[in-house]
Write a protein that holds these residues in place. Structure first.
Motif, PDB file in Angstrom:
ATOM      1  N   GLY A   1      -1.292   3.119  -2.375  1.00 50.82           N
ATOM      2  CA  GLY A   1      -1.250   1.950  -3.248  1.00 50.82           C
ATOM      3  C   GLY A   1      -0.041   1.892  -4.158  1.00 50.82           C
ATOM      4  O   GLY A   1      -0.072   1.216  -5.185  1.00 50.82           O
TER       5      GLY A   1
ATOM      6  N   HIS B   1       0.802  -1.214   0.000  1.00 47.72           N
ATOM      7  CA  HIS B   1       0.000   0.000   0.000  1.00 47.72           C
ATOM      8  C   HIS B   1       0.835   1.263   0.000  1.00 47.72           C
ATOM      9  O   HIS B   1       0.296   2.354  -0.180  1.00 47.72           O
ATOM     10  CB  HIS B   1      -0.947  -0.001   1.202  1.00 47.72           C
ATOM     11  CG  HIS B   1      -1.999  -1.053   1.108  1.00 47.72           C
ATOM     12  ND1 HIS B   1      -3.133  -0.907   0.364  1.00 47.72           N
ATOM     13  CD2 HIS B   1      -2.058  -2.296   1.647  1.00 47.72           C
ATOM     14  CE1 HIS B   1      -3.872  -2.003   0.459  1.00 47.72           C
ATOM     15  NE2 HIS B   1      -3.244  -2.868   1.231  1.00 47.72           N
TER      16      HIS B   1
ATOM     17  N   SER C   1      -6.118   2.590  -3.237  1.00 50.26           N
ATOM     18  CA  SER C   1      -5.616   3.608  -2.316  1.00 50.26           C
ATOM     19  C   SER C   1      -6.565   3.737  -1.133  1.00 50.26           C
ATOM     20  O   SER C   1      -7.786   3.673  -1.284  1.00 50.26           O
ATOM     21  CB  SER C   1      -5.505   4.947  -3.044  1.00 50.26           C
ATOM     22  OG  SER C   1      -5.235   5.975  -2.123  1.00 50.26           O
ATOM     23  N   TYR C   2      -6.001   3.921   0.049  1.00 45.97           N
ATOM     24  CA  TYR C   2      -6.830   4.153   1.234  1.00 45.97           C
ATOM     25  C   TYR C   2      -7.556   5.491   1.149  1.00 45.97           C
ATOM     26  O   TYR C   2      -8.481   5.741   1.895  1.00 45.97           O
ATOM     27  CB  TYR C   2      -5.980   4.133   2.506  1.00 45.97           C
ATOM     28  CG  TYR C   2      -5.496   2.762   2.881  1.00 45.97           C
ATOM     29  CD1 TYR C   2      -6.369   1.692   2.957  1.00 45.97           C
ATOM     30  CD2 TYR C   2      -4.162   2.533   3.175  1.00 45.97           C
ATOM     31  CE1 TYR C   2      -5.930   0.438   3.308  1.00 45.97           C
ATOM     32  CE2 TYR C   2      -3.713   1.282   3.533  1.00 45.97           C
ATOM     33  CZ  TYR C   2      -4.600   0.241   3.600  1.00 45.97           C
ATOM     34  OH  TYR C   2      -4.154  -0.998   3.956  1.00 45.97           O
TER      35      TYR C   2
END
Length: 176
Positions: free
Chosen positions: A92, A86, A106-107
């Motif tokens: 990511g 990540h 992606s967070y």
């Protein structure tokens, strides 16, 4: 002198009785065992609980309070277990992407920002997509710490000045 032959015979008999576990028959994990009338692998008795399972389940079901220590632990665990895929910022772009593996989400994606904390905990526990389960590598307490750190990463990119407490906001506005 008549006892010497008796002692020699007894010593020879006792020396022959040195069978221990080294010479016992060994079965493979999935082989059949005549003693059990089936597989060597045995089911545990009903209603048995493995050692520490109750404690592990309690920790997994109870989200800890947010603290600086929890975030620090989450940062370390995130760096070990999550950042290779990540990336350090949660976007990511970890090292595996540079090596040709699929890019994780992606967070900072709106879908993941809207997800609840239990979703992240469950994904760490069970895996999702190309991500495998980390249940055996990351204990439940560390999973909650990672979830807290993921939330901090998300907040770091999407926070506004209104999210800052009033006393801290005054310090920011008065700083040069």
């Amino acid at each position: 002198m008549s006892r010497l032959p008796l002692i020699v015979v007894l010593a020879a008999l006792l020396a022959d009785c040195d069978q221990n576990m080294d010479v016992q028959p060994r079965y493979g994990e999935y082989s059949r065992a005549p003693l059990f009338r089936g597989s060597v692998l045995r089911r545990p008795p009903e209603n048995t609980i493995a050692r520490d399972d109750l404690e592990r389940e309690n920790v997994a079901g109870t989200k800890p309070a947010l603290s600086a220590e929890l975030l620090a632990r989450g940062r370390v665990r995130f760096g070990i277990f999550c950042s290779p895929c990540h990336g350090a910022g949660g976007d990511g772009t970890g090292i595996i992407v540079q090596r040709g593996m699929p890019r994780p989400t992606s967070y900072h994606d709106d879908r993941l920002r809207a997800a609840d904390d239990q979703y992240f905990f469950d994904v760490i526990t069970n895996g999702h997509g190309a991500m495998y389960s980390y249940a055996s590598r990351v204990p439940p307490g560390a999973r909650w710490a990672i979830v807290a750190y993921i939330r901090a990463l998300q907040l770091s990119r999407h926070a506004s000045l209104d999210d800052v407490p009033a006393d801290e906001r005054a310090k920011l506005e008065n700083s040069p």
